[in-house]
Design an enzyme around this catalytic site. Structure first.
Site, PDB file in Angstrom:
ATOM      1  N   ASP A  31       0.835  -1.193   0.000  1.00 36.81           N
ATOM      2  CA  ASP A  31       0.000   0.000   0.000  1.00 36.81           C
ATOM      3  C   ASP A  31       0.878   1.254   0.000  1.00 36.81           C
ATOM      4  OD1 ASP A  31      -3.227   0.528   0.975  1.00 36.81           O
ATOM      5  OD2 ASP A  31      -1.814   2.205   1.066  1.00 36.81           O
ATOM      6  N   ASN A  87     -12.938  -2.948   2.738  1.00 38.13           N
ATOM      7  CA  ASN A  87     -13.829  -1.798   2.845  1.00 38.13           C
ATOM      8  C   ASN A  87     -14.794  -1.843   1.659  1.00 38.13           C
ATOM      9  OD1 ASN A  87     -12.445  -0.791   5.121  1.00 38.13           O
ATOM     10  ND2 ASN A  87     -10.921   0.175   3.816  1.00 38.13           N
ATOM     11  N   GLN A  94     -14.608   2.685   1.400  1.00 31.41           N
ATOM     12  CA  GLN A  94     -13.892   2.285   0.179  1.00 31.41           C
ATOM     13  C   GLN A  94     -13.573   3.512  -0.662  1.00 31.41           C
ATOM     14  OE1 GLN A  94     -16.023  -0.589  -2.188  1.00 31.41           O
ATOM     15  NE2 GLN A  94     -14.355  -0.838  -3.662  1.00 31.41           N
ATOM     16  N   VAL A  96     -11.178   3.132  -3.555  1.00 32.58           N
ATOM     17  CA  VAL A  96     -10.828   2.665  -4.904  1.00 32.58           C
ATOM     18  C   VAL A  96     -11.864   1.612  -5.316  1.00 32.58           C
ATOM     19  CG1 VAL A  96      -9.090   1.579  -6.364  1.00 32.58           C
ATOM     20  CG2 VAL A  96      -8.367   3.100  -4.495  1.00 32.58           C
ATOM     21  N   HIS A 100     -10.668  -5.047  -3.262  1.00 29.00           N
ATOM     22  CA  HIS A 100      -9.329  -5.302  -2.723  1.00 29.00           C
ATOM     23  C   HIS A 100      -9.416  -5.697  -1.264  1.00 29.00           C
ATOM     24  CE1 HIS A 100     -10.277  -1.000  -2.395  1.00 29.00           C
ATOM     25  NE2 HIS A 100      -9.594  -0.987  -1.264  1.00 29.00           N
ATOM     26  N   HIS A 102      -7.163  -5.680   2.242  1.00 28.73           N
ATOM     27  CA  HIS A 102      -5.998  -5.146   2.940  1.00 28.73           C
ATOM     28  C   HIS A 102      -5.458  -6.245   3.849  1.00 28.73           C
ATOM     29  CE1 HIS A 102      -6.849  -0.755   2.171  1.00 28.73           C
ATOM     30  NE2 HIS A 102      -8.081  -1.215   2.068  1.00 28.73           N
TER      31      HIS A 102
HETATM   32  P1  AMP Z   1      -9.788   1.598   0.397  1.00 25.49           P
HETATM   33  O1  AMP Z   1      -9.843   2.871   1.169  1.00 25.49           O
HETATM   34  O2  AMP Z   1     -10.197   0.388   1.153  1.00 25.49           O
HETATM   35  O3  AMP Z   1     -10.504   1.716  -0.938  1.00 25.49           O
HETATM   36  O4  AMP Z   1      -8.252   1.328   0.096  1.00 25.49           O
HETATM   37  C1  AMP Z   1      -7.555   1.847  -0.986  1.00 25.49           C
HETATM   38  C2  AMP Z   1      -6.107   1.733  -0.640  1.00 25.49           C
HETATM   39  O5  AMP Z   1      -5.347   1.879  -1.818  1.00 25.49           O
HETATM   40  C3  AMP Z   1      -5.609   2.802   0.333  1.00 25.49           C
HETATM   41  O6  AMP Z   1      -5.063   2.168   1.477  1.00 25.49           O
HETATM   42  C4  AMP Z   1      -4.548   3.546  -0.470  1.00 25.49           C
HETATM   43  O7  AMP Z   1      -3.458   3.968   0.316  1.00 25.49           O
HETATM   44  C5  AMP Z   1      -4.145   2.513  -1.502  1.00 25.49           C
HETATM   45  N1  AMP Z   1      -3.594   3.041  -2.730  1.00 25.49           N
HETATM   46  C6  AMP Z   1      -4.096   4.037  -3.495  1.00 25.49           C
HETATM   47  N2  AMP Z   1      -3.331   4.230  -4.570  1.00 25.49           N
HETATM   48  C7  AMP Z   1      -2.322   3.328  -4.495  1.00 25.49           C
HETATM   49  C8  AMP Z   1      -1.187   3.027  -5.317  1.00 25.49           C
HETATM   50  N3  AMP Z   1      -0.935   3.704  -6.439  1.00 25.49           N
HETATM   51  N4  AMP Z   1      -0.361   2.037  -4.921  1.00 25.49           N
HETATM   52  C9  AMP Z   1      -0.602   1.362  -3.780  1.00 25.49           C
HETATM   53  N5  AMP Z   1      -1.647   1.583  -2.976  1.00 25.49           N
HETATM   54  C10 AMP Z   1      -2.487   2.556  -3.320  1.00 25.49           C
END
Ligand code: AMP
Length: 114
Positions: A31, A87, A94, A96, A100, A102
């Site tokens: 991450d 999430n 969430q 992204v 996914h 974590h």
């Molecule tokens: P969520 O909030 O559950 O959607 O988690 C999205 C996660 O993606 C967050 O922990 C971000 O820090 C991570 N994230 C976003 N962009 C990137 C990236 N380019 N490379 C690695 N992790 C990322």
């Protein structure tokens, strides 16, 4: 056509990531904003927007992701335990829109979450 998510761009090799595992079904990378000493994001290559979009025909893929997470936890020596989080949606936090998991470890994690 909808814009690609950041995770789809990582799958397609358009942006770099610190990849710790990849196979024909999934990808795991560190991450970019780690919340623990070890913070890995595990994603399916298949574009599933969230856990709420997982279909009945995705059961084998979901099993593969969970088994991959267990193997990663072993490889990364998270011997004292770890946490796996998905999430989902607005209230789930969430950010992204590509399913996914974590994987967090390397320190004691508190409960309940915020
Ligand atoms: P969520 O909030 O559950 O959607 O988690 C999205 C996660 O993606 C967050 O922990 C971000 O820090 C991570 N994230 C976003 N962009 C990137 C990236 N380019 N490379 C690695 N992790 C990322």
């Amino acid at each position: 056509m909808a814009e690609k998510t950041i995770f789809k761009r990582i799958i397609d090799g358009e942006i770099p990531a610190d990849i710790v595992h990849q196979d024909e079904q999934c990808l795991a990378f560190r991450d970019i904003s780690p919340q623990a000493p070890t913070h890995i994001v595990v994603i399916p290559r298949k574009e599933i927007p969230s856990l709420a979009h997982v279909g009945d025909d995705d059961a084998a893929l979901m099993g593969h992701l969970v088994v991959t997470i267990r193997k990663l936890a072993e490889q990364l020596q998270l011997d004292q335990g770890y946490r796996v989080i998905v999430n989902c949606g607005l209230y789930g936090g969430q950010t992204v829109d590509h399913l996914h998991f974590h994987l967090l470890g390397g320190r004691a994690l508190s409960w309940p979450p915020g």
